[in-house]
Design a protein around this motif. Structure first.
Motif, PDB file in Angstrom:
ATOM      1  N   GLU A 245       0.872  -1.428  -0.075  1.00 38.69           N
ATOM      2  CA  GLU A 245      -0.242  -0.005   0.174  1.00 38.69           C
ATOM      3  C   GLU A 245       0.887   1.143   0.009  1.00 38.69           C
ATOM      4  N   GLY A 246       1.905   1.153   0.861  1.00 37.62           N
ATOM      5  CA  GLY A 246       2.888   2.448   0.910  1.00 37.62           C
ATOM      6  C   GLY A 246       3.464   2.646  -0.381  1.00 37.62           C
ATOM      7  N   LEU A 247       4.014   1.214  -1.138  1.00 38.29           N
ATOM      8  CA  LEU A 247       4.503   1.395  -2.321  1.00 38.29           C
ATOM      9  C   LEU A 247       3.803   1.820  -3.264  1.00 38.29           C
ATOM     10  N   ILE A 248       2.440   1.645  -3.569  1.00 43.91           N
ATOM     11  CA  ILE A 248       1.523   2.438  -4.502  1.00 43.91           C
ATOM     12  C   ILE A 248       1.454   3.817  -4.416  1.00 43.91           C
ATOM     13  N   GLN A 249       1.004   4.027  -3.092  1.00 42.82           N
ATOM     14  CA  GLN A 249       1.077   5.374  -2.786  1.00 42.82           C
ATOM     15  C   GLN A 249       2.187   6.146  -3.235  1.00 42.82           C
ATOM     16  N   HIS A 250       3.366   5.855  -3.044  1.00 42.99           N
ATOM     17  CA  HIS A 250       4.694   6.395  -3.505  1.00 42.99           C
ATOM     18  C   HIS A 250       4.700   6.450  -4.741  1.00 42.99           C
ATOM     19  N   TRP A 251       4.311   5.447  -5.611  1.00 42.34           N
ATOM     20  CA  TRP A 251       4.535   5.475  -7.055  1.00 42.34           C
ATOM     21  C   TRP A 251       3.502   6.277  -7.668  1.00 42.34           C
ATOM     22  N   ASN A 252       2.346   6.386  -7.199  1.00 37.63           N
ATOM     23  CA  ASN A 252       1.268   7.328  -7.499  1.00 37.63           C
ATOM     24  C   ASN A 252       1.654   8.795  -7.513  1.00 37.63           C
ATOM     25  N   GLY A 253       2.770   9.291  -6.523  1.00 38.85           N
ATOM     26  CA  GLY A 253       3.207  10.495  -6.428  1.00 38.85           C
ATOM     27  C   GLY A 253       4.218  10.937  -7.383  1.00 38.85           C
ATOM     28  N   LEU A 254       4.794   9.978  -8.020  1.00 41.11           N
ATOM     29  CA  LEU A 254       6.122  10.187  -9.109  1.00 41.11           C
ATOM     30  C   LEU A 254       5.564  10.864 -10.159  1.00 41.11           C
ATOM     31  N   SER A 255       6.561  11.736 -10.767  1.00 41.71           N
ATOM     32  CA  SER A 255       5.974  12.282 -12.051  1.00 41.71           C
ATOM     33  C   SER A 255       5.711  11.450 -13.057  1.00 41.71           C
ATOM     34  N   ARG A 256       4.934  11.642 -14.094  1.00 40.09           N
ATOM     35  CA  ARG A 256       4.660  11.087 -15.328  1.00 40.09           C
ATOM     36  C   ARG A 256       5.715  10.507 -16.032  1.00 40.09           C
ATOM     37  N   LYS A 257       6.639  11.395 -16.020  1.00 44.95           N
ATOM     38  CA  LYS A 257       8.203  10.897 -16.682  1.00 44.95           C
ATOM     39  C   LYS A 257       8.613   9.530 -16.111  1.00 44.95           C
ATOM     40  N   LEU A 258       8.674   9.634 -14.821  1.00 47.39           N
ATOM     41  CA  LEU A 258       9.322   8.552 -14.207  1.00 47.39           C
ATOM     42  C   LEU A 258       8.608   7.344 -14.405  1.00 47.39           C
ATOM     43  N   LYS A 259       7.056   7.365 -14.203  1.00 46.61           N
ATOM     44  CA  LYS A 259       6.223   6.476 -14.419  1.00 46.61           C
ATOM     45  C   LYS A 259       6.107   5.811 -15.602  1.00 46.61           C
ATOM     46  N   SER A 260       6.619   6.778 -16.431  1.00 48.90           N
ATOM     47  CA  SER A 260       6.734   5.996 -17.846  1.00 48.90           C
ATOM     48  C   SER A 260       7.957   5.181 -18.303  1.00 48.90           C
ATOM     49  N   ASP A 261       8.890   5.487 -17.560  1.00 46.07           N
ATOM     50  CA  ASP A 261      10.025   4.459 -17.875  1.00 46.07           C
ATOM     51  C   ASP A 261      10.106   3.311 -17.627  1.00 46.07           C
ATOM     52  N   LEU A 262      10.557   2.435 -18.448  1.00 47.31           N
ATOM     53  CA  LEU A 262      10.079   0.906 -18.595  1.00 47.31           C
ATOM     54  C   LEU A 262      10.921   0.225 -17.524  1.00 47.31           C
ATOM     55  N   HIS A 263      12.126   0.674 -17.261  1.00 48.42           N
ATOM     56  CA  HIS A 263      13.083   0.396 -16.093  1.00 48.42           C
ATOM     57  C   HIS A 263      12.503   0.396 -14.557  1.00 48.42           C
ATOM     58  N   LEU A 264      11.795   1.351 -14.588  1.00 49.54           N
ATOM     59  CA  LEU A 264      11.256   1.901 -13.214  1.00 49.54           C
ATOM     60  C   LEU A 264       9.858   1.152 -12.992  1.00 49.54           C
ATOM     61  N   VAL A 265       9.086   0.922 -14.080  1.00 47.70           N
ATOM     62  CA  VAL A 265       8.035   0.136 -14.260  1.00 47.70           C
ATOM     63  C   VAL A 265       8.339  -1.477 -13.861  1.00 47.70           C
ATOM     64  N   GLU A 266       9.418  -1.993 -14.218  1.00 49.24           N
ATOM     65  CA  GLU A 266       9.893  -3.185 -14.010  1.00 49.24           C
ATOM     66  C   GLU A 266      10.143  -3.272 -12.605  1.00 49.24           C
ATOM     67  N   CYS A 267      10.907  -2.225 -11.925  1.00 51.96           N
ATOM     68  CA  CYS A 267      11.307  -2.336 -10.545  1.00 51.96           C
ATOM     69  C   CYS A 267       9.954  -2.419  -9.623  1.00 51.96           C
ATOM     70  N   PHE A 268       8.993  -1.437 -10.083  1.00 52.87           N
ATOM     71  CA  PHE A 268       7.789  -1.385  -9.279  1.00 52.87           C
ATOM     72  C   PHE A 268       7.192  -2.835  -9.361  1.00 52.87           C
ATOM     73  N   ALA A 269       7.053  -3.263 -10.649  1.00 53.57           N
ATOM     74  CA  ALA A 269       6.222  -4.601 -10.606  1.00 53.57           C
ATOM     75  C   ALA A 269       6.809  -5.625  -9.901  1.00 53.57           C
TER      76      ALA A 269
END
Length: 392
Positions: A245-269
């Motif tokens: 839950e805390g992880l998802i909340q932090h992810w939602n607070g990131l910039s659109r540019k960061l959330k679109s980075d595939l490497h970061l998406v992989e880390c998140f997943a």
């Protein structure tokens, strides 16, 4: 020069007055206690001039004497200083050559006569560390610290030595004490970057990036890589502290540019999968793949423990209808079909994936699929291929 001019002026004035009043010299009477002294005005003038000349001459002689004494003293002092500089230079060369014992001996022998003893003690400290003599190393650092305006040079040297020995927490403490007083020092910033990376201090590393870029210690590309590495590390840190839950909340607070980075998406997943939030991980990966196909993200899909595999199978079948040469999509779909015990369909997709590229894991899965269908000979041949590929 001024005194000579003054004497000539006084003498000239006396001669002029004497010639004007020759024969009318008058006299001067000086009476002290019971003694009297009489003389002509001309004699008095000559006496005053002679007295001044004697005083000036005495001053000149005294100056010459003091100068000679000072010059002699300076000669020996300068000689010692030059020798100390020469030995220090030789000691630095010895240090660079790895001859630590000679380096220590040379730089400390005449350190007291050097015009910058701080340099001598810092070199000696480096030499002592080269000999693994930590007691001497710290002793020389303390002597260096006693020199004027030495704190920055000494503490930076100390931090470098701590980093070399892998004492990153001690180096962090040393550098943190300096950070407030020297916030823009390039060497300090570079050392902080190293320590933050080693200690996985992701938030401070992110805050440091603009200063590193401004100081030209990293390039724009370096900044992007460090940012992604720090953000990925921060995701793992937050997941460990606050859960999914805390992880998802932090992810939602990131910039659109960061959330679109595939490497970061992989880390998140990956963090979501580790925290049993597989359904959310599937949604995130699926949306990312719709915009930007990525082999690494396709590989993540079979790692998800989904309550219902059907949405993943439908998604992958749709992907393959648009691009039948997507090897990772074939492999991912085959693994889901294998999980659902659809042996023949799984075999077909594994074979298509392997026709496009080699993969040890896919060969192993294919061998398993063939065994499930009692194609033991074919399974044996596939296993041999897998072993051959793995040995290379």
């Amino acid at each position: 020069m001024f005194r000579l001019i003054f004497l000539f002026i006084v003498l000239g004035a006396g001669l002029f007055v004497g010639s004007q009043y020759s024969g009318q010299q008058g006299y001067v009477l000086i009476s002290v206690a019971n003694k009297t002294l009489e003389m002509s005005v001309t004699t008095l003038v000559i006496f005053v001039i002679a007295t001044l000349a004697a005083l000036f001459g005495l001053e000149y002689l005294l100056k010459k004497m003091f100068y000679a004494s000072s010059a002699t003293w300076n000669y020996f002092s300068v000689r010692k200083m030059r020798r100390s500089r020469r030995l220090t230079n030789e000691g630095i060369i010895s240090l660079l050559e790895g001859d630590f014992k000679t380096a220590e001996k040379k730089v400390t022998r005449w350190a007291n006569h050097h015009d910058m003893p701080l340099l001598c003690y810092l070199v000696a400290s480096e030499a002592a560390q080269g000999m693994a003599d930590n007691e001497k190393r710290d002793h020389y650092l303390q002597l260096a610290l006693e020199q004027k305006d030495s704190r920055l040079a000494v503490e930076l040297t100390r931090a470098k030595q701590q980093i070399r020995e892998g004492l990153f927490e001690q180096a962090f403490a040393t550098l943190s004490d300096l950070k407030g007083d020297y916030p823009n020092n390039a060497i300090l910033l570079s050392l902080l970057k190293t320590v933050y990376l080693e200690l996985k201090l992701w938030e401070p590393l992110l805050e440091l990036q603009p200063k590193l870029l401004k100081a030209k210690l990293i390039t724009k590309d370096d900044q992007q890589q460090f940012t992604l590495r720090a953000e990925c590390g921060l995701l793992a840190e937050i997941a460990g502290q606050k859960g999914s839950e805390g992880l998802i909340q932090h992810w939602n607070g990131l910039s659109r540019k960061l959330k679109s980075d595939l490497h970061l998406v992989e880390c998140f997943a990956k963090q979501l999968i580790l925290r049993k939030a597989d359904a959310h991980a599937f949604t995130v990966v699926k949306e990312a793949l719709k915009k930007h196909p990525s082999s690494d993200l396709y590989k993540l899909l079979p790692q998800m423990n989904l309550a219902d595999n059907h949405p993943a199978i439908v998604f992958l079948e749709d992907v393959l209808r648009k691009d039948g040469n997507n090897a990772e999509a074939h492999s991912a779909l085959a693994q889901f079909l294998l999980r659902n015990q659809h042996w023949a369909d799984a075999q077909q997709h594994f074979e298509k994936a392997l026709a496009l590229r080699s993969s040890v894991s896919d060969y192993a899965y294919l061998a398993d699929t063939l065994e499930k269908q009692n194609f033991n000979k074919a399974a044996h041949e596939v296993s041999k291929k897998a072993l051959t590929l793995a040995s290379h």
